[in-house]
Design an enzyme around this catalytic site. Structure first.
Site, short mmCIF file in Angstrom:
data_model
loop_
_atom_site.label_atom_id
_atom_site.label_comp_id
_atom_site.label_asym_id
_atom_site.label_seq_id
_atom_site.Cartn_x
_atom_site.Cartn_y
_atom_site.Cartn_z
N CYS A 73 -37.77 -1.86 -13.06
CA CYS A 73 -37.85 -0.40 -13.14
C CYS A 73 -37.75 0.19 -11.72
O CYS A 73 -36.75 -0.02 -11.04
CB CYS A 73 -39.11 0.01 -13.88
SG CYS A 73 -39.28 1.78 -14.19
N ASP A 108 -31.41 1.53 -23.44
CA ASP A 108 -32.24 2.22 -22.45
C ASP A 108 -31.77 3.67 -22.30
O ASP A 108 -30.68 3.92 -21.79
CB ASP A 108 -32.12 1.49 -21.11
CG ASP A 108 -33.10 1.98 -20.06
OD1 ASP A 108 -33.62 3.11 -20.20
OD2 ASP A 108 -33.34 1.25 -19.09
N HIS A 151 -35.44 0.00 -22.30
CA HIS A 151 -36.01 -0.06 -20.97
C HIS A 151 -37.24 -0.97 -21.00
O HIS A 151 -37.95 -1.03 -22.00
CB HIS A 151 -36.40 1.34 -20.50
CG HIS A 151 -36.73 1.43 -19.05
ND1 HIS A 151 -35.77 1.37 -18.06
CD2 HIS A 151 -37.93 1.57 -18.41
CE1 HIS A 151 -36.35 1.48 -16.87
NE2 HIS A 151 -37.66 1.60 -17.07
#
Length: 223
Positions: free
Chosen positions: A117, A162, A190
């Site tokens: 991330c 995502d 995600h």
């Protein structure tokens, strides 16, 4: 397997971290770069897993520059707080701490990074600017930096579901850095590597991990 440690930084401040060592001779060293939630139990487990695969692995606690012991919940409030902290910290200071963490495990051999991330973007910058072979998982902040010339190889992993990283954003990675491997995973959202969470996608996580291990086996191999 792992233990908390202190990491001297480029300034006078130390930050914390979590370090795990393999049994026997290490294959190299890895700086594991957190999501926006801190060095959580999940990140510590990731460190332990890389150590089990033969690497000295360390996760620096970047937020210690701002507030010690930050470990946020994976919910809306935790995400809001984490976003505020990474904005205050800034990518430049994070990259300095990656360099400090890498130096602290230099005895392991060649050093790489893997990030998730927010950490996926920091990992990209580690390849671009620090010359550390890196693996970037679902880095949603990557696009402004894709024009830079890499100093080391970088591998990208993205979930096709995502919402933060649409197909056109993934395509920009391939267009800007065609020499780097960019993988997408059809069933993954995600944070698909974060097991114990609703976003976890086991098949994608296992395949991405194997590709990551293959990448580091090649990039961190002793000369």
């Amino acid at each position: 397997m792992g233990q908390p440690i202190n990491i001297p930084t480029s300034g006078t401040q130390c930050i914390g971290g979590y370090l795990a060592r393999p049994q026997g001779q290490p294959k190299g060293g890895l700086v594991v770069i957190q999501e926006i939630f801190g060095v959580t139990a999940h990140i510590r487990d990731v460190v332990d897993r890389f150590a089990a695969h033969g690497y000295v692995a360390i996760a620096p606690a970047f937020f210690d520059r701002l507030e010690s012991g930050v470990e946020l919940a994976y919910d809306r409030g935790g995400a809001a707080r984490g976003k505020a902290l990474v904005t205050e910290l800034g990518l430049e200071r994070a990259l300095e701490d990656v360099a400090s963490a890498a130096e602290s495990i230099a005895s392991a051999g060649k050093i790489g990074t893997v990030g998730y991330c927010w950490g996926g973007t920091v990992a990209l910058l580690a390849a671009l600017r620090l010359g550390l072979p890196s693996v970037s998982y679902y880095g949603a902040r990557n696009l402004p930096f894709l024009h830079e010339t890499p100093k080391a190889p970088v591998m990208f992993h993205f979930g096709e579901k995502d919402p933060n990283i649409p197909p056109e954003a993934v395509a920009k990675h391939r267009d800007a850095l065609p020499q780097m491997e960019t993988f997408t995973y059809p069933g993954a959202d995600h944070a698909f590597n974060r097991d114990g969470n609703s976003s976890y996608h086991e098949a994608s996580a296992k395949l991405a991990m194997q590709r990551t291990l293959d990448f580091f086996a090649t990039q961190l191999a002793a000369a």
